[in-house]
Scaffold this active site. Sequence first.
Site, short mmCIF file in Angstrom:
data_model
loop_
_atom_site.label_atom_id
_atom_site.label_comp_id
_atom_site.label_asym_id
_atom_site.label_seq_id
_atom_site.Cartn_x
_atom_site.Cartn_y
_atom_site.Cartn_z
N TYR A 1 0.82 -1.22 0.00
CA TYR A 1 0.00 0.00 0.00
C TYR A 1 0.85 1.27 0.00
CZ TYR A 1 -2.14 3.62 3.03
OH TYR A 1 -2.51 4.79 3.62
N ALA B 1 2.75 1.61 -3.39
CA ALA B 1 1.87 1.93 -4.51
C ALA B 1 1.38 3.37 -4.43
CB ALA B 1 0.68 0.96 -4.53
N CYS B 2 1.05 3.82 -3.23
CA CYS B 2 0.59 5.21 -3.07
C CYS B 2 1.71 6.19 -3.41
CB CYS B 2 0.09 5.44 -1.65
SG CYS B 2 -1.51 4.69 -1.31
N ARG B 3 2.94 5.86 -3.04
CA ARG B 3 4.06 6.73 -3.38
C ARG B 3 4.15 6.92 -4.89
NH1 ARG B 3 10.47 5.25 -2.29
NH2 ARG B 3 11.35 7.00 -3.46
N PHE C 1 1.36 9.28 -6.19
CA PHE C 1 1.62 10.72 -6.06
C PHE C 1 2.70 11.17 -7.05
CE2 PHE C 1 -0.60 10.13 -2.05
CZ PHE C 1 -1.37 11.28 -1.99
#
Length: 428
Positions: free
Chosen positions: A389, A392-394, A397
Amino acid sequence: MTTVATQISIAQALTAVAPEGLPFRFTAYDGSAAGPEDSPVHMHLATERGLSYVLTAPGDLGLVRAYVQGDLEITGVHPGNPYALMRMMLNQLHFERPTPSEALRIVRGLGWSHLKPPPPPPQEHLPKWRRTFEGLRHSRTRDKAAIHHHYDVSNTFYEYVLGPSMTYTCAVYPTADASLEEAQHEKYDLVARKLDLRPGQRLLDVGCGWGGMVRHAAREYGVRALGVTLSSAQAEWATEAIKREGLEDLAEVRFLDYRDVSERDFDAISSIGLTEHIGVRNYPSYFAFLLDRLKPGGRLLNHTITRPDNRFRSTGAFIDRYIFPDGELIGSGRIIAEAQDAGFEVRHEENLREHYALTLAGWSANLESHWDEAVAEVGYPTAKVWGLYLAACRVGFERNNTQLHQILAVKLDNDADAHFPLRPTWGS
């Protein structure tokens, strides 16, 4: 098993939907392989159950299920920080939806038996249509259940990931080489400066988490600060932190829905990471409530993850089932419009997208360095979910799939005076 080996291999099926090739090495239990042999990253589909996960939940959900259950093995990256793999998958791997006839050929070749869905991992939340027993979407009971799913994992686990600041929102990096702790301090101070906090004022922090903003405002600015959170674990931790720092006379955190705050006439309100959980349809009542709790001339700082556009769409299946049930994102334009329609005057906004990528890199590094302790605290599958998580979020952005906006608004007095200087005073 026989049909998989003789009719179509798993690697052939994968390359059929990824015609540009794989950026990593892939192997499967049927002996097939694809992708560059010298890739440092290796993905191995180890079991038939893993194949069933992938076929019955195409997209990220099936892959995550197989990974969490151990049916999809990944080497060459640390499970606490699989950033290199996420960059490959999101930047270099391009899937094409097969035609109906091609999809039929693939499924027939792999075996019809794999279309029976295995039970999902225990870490997975119920699909949206089965959450009605918790109440209607964004009702008080269902919001409470959603917050519990994510934020009550373990305070100790969050200490490993977030670090000493215990802050689970985007930091603000004063310089590229600043530490995560320095950046989180700068974020709280930027919020305080934008709100123009002064000794003796009253601050309401909605969705206060572990009380970082509440304690910063009380400690650094002499403000009487009230924070509210729907997580009992957060409220307990924050209350103890307030006592440790000797801030009981100024700071308080309650286990409470923000809609149940009865006090009014606050000088300032901060909302840092709450709007994502409100629900877009609830924005009018959300902003109306906050406006009602401010005194004339009072300021609101709304800090939230956003889309790069204003078209509403749900979060992906992985985020909804494993991370933020019922979470919703929209663009900053919609948020500004809703705040204005509620009666706020919007005075300033800025996008901190790159700062969130840096923040997530810091959290991933923390998880990797405390991996053994984190696994001991929450278990290997849950720790793997978090590694996936955060990485993937990095990338999200970095790719401008998501942004982070701070919006500063004021409640005008009866003479339309914003109690605002001619030019901003908070600096960079």
